[in-house]
Scaffold this motif. Structure first.
Motif, mmCIF file in Angstrom:
data_model
loop_
_atom_site.group_PDB
_atom_site.id
_atom_site.type_symbol
_atom_site.label_atom_id
_atom_site.label_comp_id
_atom_site.label_asym_id
_atom_site.label_seq_id
_atom_site.Cartn_x
_atom_site.Cartn_y
_atom_site.Cartn_z
ATOM 1 N N VAL A 1 34.333 32.418 39.409
ATOM 2 C CA VAL A 1 32.925 32.204 39.742
ATOM 3 C C VAL A 1 32.727 30.821 40.354
ATOM 4 C CG1 VAL A 1 30.614 31.951 38.765
ATOM 5 C CG2 VAL A 1 32.075 33.844 38.039
ATOM 6 N N GLN A 2 33.355 29.817 39.774
ATOM 7 C CA GLN A 2 33.227 28.451 40.284
ATOM 8 C C GLN A 2 34.627 27.845 40.377
ATOM 9 O OE1 GLN A 2 30.627 25.962 38.024
ATOM 10 N NE2 GLN A 2 30.685 24.255 39.507
ATOM 11 N N ASP A 3 35.109 27.737 41.578
ATOM 12 C CA ASP A 3 36.470 27.263 41.785
ATOM 13 C C ASP A 3 36.606 25.812 41.297
ATOM 14 O OD1 ASP A 3 39.077 27.275 42.566
ATOM 15 O OD2 ASP A 3 38.662 26.744 44.656
ATOM 16 N N ALA B 1 36.493 24.921 38.124
ATOM 17 C CA ALA B 1 35.753 24.653 36.887
ATOM 18 C C ALA B 1 36.697 24.319 35.741
ATOM 19 C CB ALA B 1 34.880 25.863 36.533
ATOM 20 N N MET C 1 35.709 32.698 34.783
ATOM 21 C CA MET C 1 35.050 31.397 34.953
ATOM 22 C C MET C 1 35.595 30.657 36.164
ATOM 23 S SD MET C 1 34.972 28.238 32.235
ATOM 24 C CE MET C 1 34.549 29.382 30.924
ATOM 25 N N ASN C 2 36.908 30.692 36.321
ATOM 26 C CA ASN C 2 37.517 30.001 37.454
ATOM 27 C C ASN C 2 37.218 30.698 38.767
ATOM 28 O OD1 ASN C 2 39.109 27.633 38.024
ATOM 29 N ND2 ASN C 2 40.741 29.003 38.720
ATOM 30 N N ARG D 1 38.036 20.726 35.976
ATOM 31 C CA ARG D 1 37.086 19.713 35.496
ATOM 32 C C ARG D 1 36.913 19.780 33.978
ATOM 33 N NH1 ARG D 1 34.622 21.504 40.278
ATOM 34 N NH2 ARG D 1 33.306 22.951 39.113
#
Length: 315
Positions: free
Chosen positions: A275-277, A279, A272-273, A282
């Protein structure tokens, strides 16, 4: 001072020097022998491990830790694992691993995962000790049929139980040889047969060892047909050994599944981290996201323990 007096004084001084030299050599040899005996006794009881007593790190911390209940339990657990490490050394290495995992979790995922990674480090250290202990117990159980056979042959030859245990300690490899050597050393120091064998059963708990210890204790107390009992026990232990091997083979896939479940959970966080740095930053920035992460980790832990529990078959 005349010549005769000087000769007598010189001769007396030389004789006194020789006597003191002989006494010094004798005291030195006796001291080395006592030191070696002390090292061997401490090594046999698990308080000092390693050939000849290697130099230990963090000796001060180890002494303070052994005075606490946690340190005593840790020392017993390390003795059962057979690892050449003191409680102080293990505690320091565990703290270093926890700090490293904390920093890795904080840097690679998010600051919220630092303490969680540290707790996972503590859990991994405890599991490592349990794994080492269980592996040593399994190896000892596999040696029990041969141990019972040696004791039966020694009893048939008319040897006393103390002598038979010492003979088995010399014949068998580790861990049975090491554990029986500790028992023999305790007996030589004046411990009773019940206490020495009872401590052995506490260090390496298993049903097979309890049956063997009970047989030996009862035969030592009341006598009887110990040879036939040990030979029958040898056959039973051989059968249980084969049964345990079959059960362990059948459950190998289930055991791997229990470890794969939490690994997939942690891997999904990295995915997850990746794929979208940012994330995870947040997501864990709010109390709701933190609660969701903790609930997810709790569910993974429950799944791990339930799978392990359902795959555990006592033989």
């Amino acid at each position: 001072m005349d010549l005769q007096t000087r000769i007598a004084l010189t001769t007396g001084t030389a004789l006194l020097t020789c006597v003191l030299a002989v006494a010094g050599v004798h005291a030195y040899a006796a001291g080395r022998a006592r030191r070696q005996a002390l090292v061997e006794r401490l090594a046999a009881t698990g308080q000092l491990t390693g050939p000849g007593g290697r130099r230990r790190r963090f000796a001060g911390l180890d002494r303070r830790l052994r005075r606490t209940a946690l340190g005593r339990r840790l020392g017993l657990r390390l003795t059962a694992t057979g690892l050449d490490i003191t409680p102080g050394e293990f505690f320091v290495w565990m703290l270093a691993a926890v700090a490293g995992l904390w920093l890795v979790g904080q840097a690679a995922l998010a600051p919220f995962f630092g303490p969680i990674a540290g707790l996972l480090g503590v859990w991994a250290a405890v599991q490592f000790l349990n794994w080492q202990r269980q592996k040593r117990i399994e190896r000892f159980i596999n040696q029990l049929p041969e141990l019972a056979r040696i004791l039966a042959n020694a009893a048939h030859a008319g040897l006393a139980l103390r002598t038979a245990l010492g003979l088995a300690a010399e014949e068998l490899e580790a861990p049975a040889g090491e554990e029986l050597a500790k028992v023999s050393h305790q007996l030589a120091l004046g411990a009773s047969m019940d206490d020495a064998l009872g401590e052995l059963a506490e260090r390496l708990p298993s049903r097979e060892l309890v049956v063997l210890v009970t047989t030996l204790v009862l035969s030592h107390r009341a006598g009887g047909q110990v040879v036939s009992a040990l030979r029958n026990l040898t056959e039973t232990l051989e059968e249980r050994k084969e049964t345990r091997r079959e059960v362990r083979t059948q459950l190998a896939q289930v055991s791997m599944t229990s470890y794969a479940v939490p690994v997939l959970g942690v891997g999904s966080l990295f995915l997850m981290n990746g794929v979208q740095d940012g994330a995870l930053d947040r997501m864990t920035g709010s109390p709701l996201g933190q609660a969701a992460v903790l609930i997810a980790f709790g569910l993974y832990a429950v799944g791990f323990f339930l799978i392990r529990r359902m795959s555990r078959i006592d033989v």
